[in-house]
Design a protein around this motif. Sequence first.
Motif, PDB file in Angstrom:
ATOM      1  N   LEU A   1       0.826  -1.196   0.000  1.00  0.00           N
ATOM      2  CA  LEU A   1       0.000   0.000   0.000  1.00  0.00           C
ATOM      3  C   LEU A   1       0.863   1.251   0.000  1.00  0.00           C
ATOM      4  CD1 LEU A   1      -2.726  -0.945   2.639  1.00  0.00           C
ATOM      5  CD2 LEU A   1      -2.943  -0.954   0.155  1.00  0.00           C
ATOM      6  N   LEU A   2       0.379   2.278  -0.688  1.00  0.00           N
ATOM      7  CA  LEU A   2       1.060   3.569  -0.656  1.00  0.00           C
ATOM      8  C   LEU A   2       0.827   4.256   0.681  1.00  0.00           C
ATOM      9  CD1 LEU A   2       0.126   4.960  -4.195  1.00  0.00           C
ATOM     10  CD2 LEU A   2       2.266   3.881  -3.512  1.00  0.00           C
ATOM     11  N   CYS A   3      -0.356   4.025   1.257  1.00  0.00           N
ATOM     12  CA  CYS A   3      -0.724   4.674   2.515  1.00  0.00           C
ATOM     13  C   CYS A   3      -1.407   3.668   3.437  1.00  0.00           C
ATOM     14  CB  CYS A   3      -1.672   5.845   2.254  1.00  0.00           C
ATOM     15  SG  CYS A   3      -1.038   7.083   1.083  1.00  0.00           S
ATOM     16  N   LYS A   4      -0.861   3.512   4.634  1.00  0.00           N
ATOM     17  CA  LYS A   4      -1.434   2.586   5.601  1.00  0.00           C
ATOM     18  C   LYS A   4      -2.126   3.300   6.755  1.00  0.00           C
ATOM     19  CE  LYS A   4       2.081  -0.945   4.640  1.00  0.00           C
ATOM     20  NZ  LYS A   4       3.166  -1.788   5.213  1.00  0.00           N
ATOM     21  N   ASP A   5      -1.693   4.522   7.063  1.00  0.00           N
ATOM     22  CA  ASP A   5      -2.319   5.270   8.151  1.00  0.00           C
ATOM     23  C   ASP A   5      -2.385   6.754   7.787  1.00  0.00           C
ATOM     24  OD1 ASP A   5       0.250   6.316   8.549  1.00  0.00           O
ATOM     25  OD2 ASP A   5       0.711   4.980  10.218  1.00  0.00           O
ATOM     26  N   ASP A   6      -2.934   7.559   8.680  1.00  0.00           N
ATOM     27  CA  ASP A   6      -3.121   8.978   8.385  1.00  0.00           C
ATOM     28  C   ASP A   6      -1.813   9.687   8.057  1.00  0.00           C
ATOM     29  OD1 ASP A   6      -5.782   8.609   8.825  1.00  0.00           O
ATOM     30  OD2 ASP A   6      -5.912   9.816  10.652  1.00  0.00           O
ATOM     31  N   GLU A   7      -0.752   9.307   8.726  1.00  0.00           N
ATOM     32  CA  GLU A   7       0.547   9.938   8.473  1.00  0.00           C
ATOM     33  C   GLU A   7       1.007   9.681   7.043  1.00  0.00           C
ATOM     34  OE1 GLU A   7       4.780  10.298  10.827  1.00  0.00           O
ATOM     35  OE2 GLU A   7       3.955   8.275  10.531  1.00  0.00           O
ATOM     36  N   ASP A   8       0.738   8.476   6.533  1.00  0.00           N
ATOM     37  CA  ASP A   8       1.131   8.136   5.162  1.00  0.00           C
ATOM     38  C   ASP A   8       0.317   8.935   4.147  1.00  0.00           C
ATOM     39  OD1 ASP A   8       2.681   6.316   6.484  1.00  0.00           O
ATOM     40  OD2 ASP A   8       1.564   4.541   5.831  1.00  0.00           O
ATOM     41  N   TYR A   9      -1.005   9.035   4.390  1.00  0.00           N
ATOM     42  CA  TYR A   9      -1.849   9.827   3.486  1.00  0.00           C
ATOM     43  C   TYR A   9      -1.364  11.273   3.452  1.00  0.00           C
ATOM     44  CZ  TYR A   9      -5.484   6.196   3.063  1.00  0.00           C
ATOM     45  OH  TYR A   9      -6.174   5.041   2.774  1.00  0.00           O
ATOM     46  N   ASP A  10      -1.062  11.801   4.638  1.00  0.00           N
ATOM     47  CA  ASP A  10      -0.594  13.180   4.740  1.00  0.00           C
ATOM     48  C   ASP A  10       0.697  13.368   3.958  1.00  0.00           C
ATOM     49  OD1 ASP A  10      -0.682  15.893   6.081  1.00  0.00           O
ATOM     50  OD2 ASP A  10       1.221  15.167   6.870  1.00  0.00           O
ATOM     51  N   HIS A  11       1.601  12.397   4.073  1.00  0.00           N
ATOM     52  CA  HIS A  11       2.876  12.523   3.369  1.00  0.00           C
ATOM     53  C   HIS A  11       2.688  12.476   1.863  1.00  0.00           C
ATOM     54  CE1 HIS A  11       6.717  11.356   1.556  1.00  0.00           C
ATOM     55  NE2 HIS A  11       7.234  12.097   2.523  1.00  0.00           N
ATOM     56  N   LEU A  12       1.853  11.550   1.375  1.00  0.00           N
ATOM     57  CA  LEU A  12       1.660  11.446  -0.068  1.00  0.00           C
ATOM     58  C   LEU A  12       1.027  12.720  -0.622  1.00  0.00           C
ATOM     59  CD1 LEU A  12       1.865   9.893  -2.676  1.00  0.00           C
ATOM     60  CD2 LEU A  12      -0.296   8.755  -2.131  1.00  0.00           C
ATOM     61  N   GLU A  13       0.046  13.272   0.101  1.00  0.00           N
ATOM     62  CA  GLU A  13      -0.575  14.508  -0.365  1.00  0.00           C
ATOM     63  C   GLU A  13       0.469  15.629  -0.423  1.00  0.00           C
ATOM     64  OE1 GLU A  13      -4.488  17.284   0.551  1.00  0.00           O
ATOM     65  OE2 GLU A  13      -3.455  16.312   2.224  1.00  0.00           O
ATOM     66  N   LYS A  14       1.275  15.760   0.623  1.00  0.00           N
ATOM     67  CA  LYS A  14       2.320  16.786   0.628  1.00  0.00           C
ATOM     68  C   LYS A  14       3.376  16.494  -0.433  1.00  0.00           C
ATOM     69  CE  LYS A  14       1.882  18.002   5.531  1.00  0.00           C
ATOM     70  NZ  LYS A  14       2.411  17.752   6.892  1.00  0.00           N
ATOM     71  N   CYS A  15       3.579  15.211  -0.707  1.00  0.00           N
ATOM     72  CA  CYS A  15       4.569  14.809  -1.701  1.00  0.00           C
ATOM     73  C   CYS A  15       4.230  15.386  -3.075  1.00  0.00           C
ATOM     74  CB  CYS A  15       4.608  13.280  -1.767  1.00  0.00           C
ATOM     75  SG  CYS A  15       6.082  12.621  -2.535  1.00  0.00           S
ATOM     76  N   PHE A  16       2.947  15.453  -3.395  1.00  0.00           N
ATOM     77  CA  PHE A  16       2.533  16.059  -4.656  1.00  0.00           C
ATOM     78  C   PHE A  16       2.944  17.524  -4.704  1.00  0.00           C
ATOM     79  CE2 PHE A  16      -0.978  12.720  -4.521  1.00  0.00           C
ATOM     80  CZ  PHE A  16      -0.400  11.927  -5.498  1.00  0.00           C
TER      81      PHE A  16
END
Length: 319
Positions: free
Chosen positions: A33-48
């Motif tokens: 998975l690219l995102c497993k928890d809220d921290e991962d989702y936050d990082h991917l969004e900021k990554c964009f």
Amino acid sequence: MAFQRIVTRTLPDGKVCKVFPFHISLEGMETALLCKDDEDYDHLEKCFYVSAHMANCIVIIAIAMSNHGHCSLLAESIESAFNTASLITKRHSQYLSWKYKEKAVLARSDISVKYLDSDWYVRNALAYIPRNAIDAGSRVEDYRWSGYRGMFADGRCPEAVRRVADMSRREREAVFHTHEDLSGVPWLVNADGGVEPASACDYAYLESAFSNDQAFFLKTIGSVNVPEMQQMLVSSGRHSRTDTEMLAVIKQLADKWYHKTIPEMTPEVKARLLPYLYRSYRTTVPQLSRCLGMPRDVVAGLLSSMGAKTSAGKMVPMV
């Protein structure tokens, strides 16, 4: 005023120039998975946002999902858009490796860059992105990791509590997991440390694409043809090399990795090479069949067993 698909913007480096709309899709592996928890989702969004800034591009709207992500941006050239895509994969892979102690997490992820060459294509791509929230069982307006909430808000960021530019370098590094200099970005963050989309996205471009009418935007989100957009934005355009060019690629890899010519490779060796070729060179099952001298159904079956998607967007079964 009529919508202008190609516009003039001031890029992050201060250059004023004509920019073009592109779409980037990042597809993870079924087992990673690219995102497993809220921290991962936050990082991917900021990554964009960070990756686009580093590549001198401007995000229009983006969304982070558990196993994929989408970002539409304005770029001076196709090279800049591809640079953004490469940075997204690199940055998020490094983050996942650091957090989960797993190497090469996104080594076989599939990233695609498409030039949005018509008004219809732009509108449907911009509507398709936030529509992905529905697949996560959420209402579009409630999904936390989407740029949707920054649209049609007159640029307001009601939840913002701090400017990124006011943070110390160490604070920015902690919030964005990067050593890049973000002191000049106009972004605002909320109490949770998340970026407010209206401060980081070119919401004016999106709103103009829908005649500055939010009802038009919502109607398009509700009516977008999802399979069609998946095919156009994620899966199409795989065959980018001639058979002669692909044969040259395979010959080089066979010699470098296995010290063999193509005819000397065993079926087992070819099977190991298949997923790398399919993911990295965006080729097709028929082309791999021709170049490797393997039956088409065997190629499709091997790729399918490894979890890849076909050019039609279906599980290949890996092709």
